[in-house]
Write a protein that holds these residues in place. Sequence first.
Motif, PDB file in Angstrom:
ATOM      1  N   ALA A  29       1.277  -1.511   0.100  1.00 51.33           N
ATOM      2  CA  ALA A  29      -0.321   0.324  -0.227  1.00 51.33           C
ATOM      3  C   ALA A  29       1.039   1.524  -0.145  1.00 51.33           C
ATOM      4  O   ALA A  29       1.549   1.453   0.964  1.00 51.33           O
ATOM      5  N   ASP A  30       0.780   2.203  -0.733  1.00 57.80           N
ATOM      6  CA  ASP A  30       1.007   3.484  -0.383  1.00 57.80           C
ATOM      7  C   ASP A  30       0.441   4.324  -0.055  1.00 57.80           C
ATOM      8  O   ASP A  30      -0.665   4.009   0.882  1.00 57.80           O
ATOM      9  N   ARG A  31       0.778   5.952   0.231  1.00 59.43           N
ATOM     10  CA  ARG A  31       0.054   6.752   0.777  1.00 59.43           C
ATOM     11  C   ARG A  31      -1.507   6.920   1.518  1.00 59.43           C
ATOM     12  O   ARG A  31      -2.143   6.947   1.711  1.00 59.43           O
ATOM     13  N   GLN A  32      -2.000   7.047  -0.359  1.00 57.09           N
ATOM     14  CA  GLN A  32      -3.519   6.486  -0.321  1.00 57.09           C
ATOM     15  C   GLN A  32      -4.145   5.255   0.165  1.00 57.09           C
ATOM     16  O   GLN A  32      -5.307   5.416  -0.713  1.00 57.09           O
ATOM     17  N   GLY A  33      -3.209   3.677   0.809  1.00 55.71           N
ATOM     18  CA  GLY A  33      -3.541   2.833   0.495  1.00 55.71           C
ATOM     19  C   GLY A  33      -4.080   2.124  -0.724  1.00 55.71           C
ATOM     20  O   GLY A  33      -5.179   1.402  -0.315  1.00 55.71           O
TER      21      GLY A  33
END
Length: 116
Positions: free
Chosen positions: A42-46
């Motif tokens: 997952a990145d910062r935005q999920g």
Amino acid sequence: MVISFGHDRPWGRVFQREFQRKAQEPWHPLAHRVLFAALGWADRQGHAAFDPGKLAVLLGKHGRPLSDQSTNNAISRAKKWDLVSPRSGAACLVLPPHLFQKGKGAPVPCRLHQGR
């Protein structure tokens, strides 16, 4: 970015590399491995974006990727069990913000869900 799940709602951290490893362990149920992959990448935005066929390879067994149907079935089960967002697919697994938040990383929307 301040991480908040709401007033009086405790939260903790996860080690993403450990979830990347767990996503590839064949003895876990596939729906849980989908969640582990979402958490692990997952990145910062999920959003956990995967190149074509990459998720099937990660979820496969003995070096053999899952079929498209098996991959989609695993994702569907993970959605049914509310482990990942209904917006999830093989190209991008999405964690809802009430389940996952990340304070670091690129603040760029994923290529699949950009503008949605």
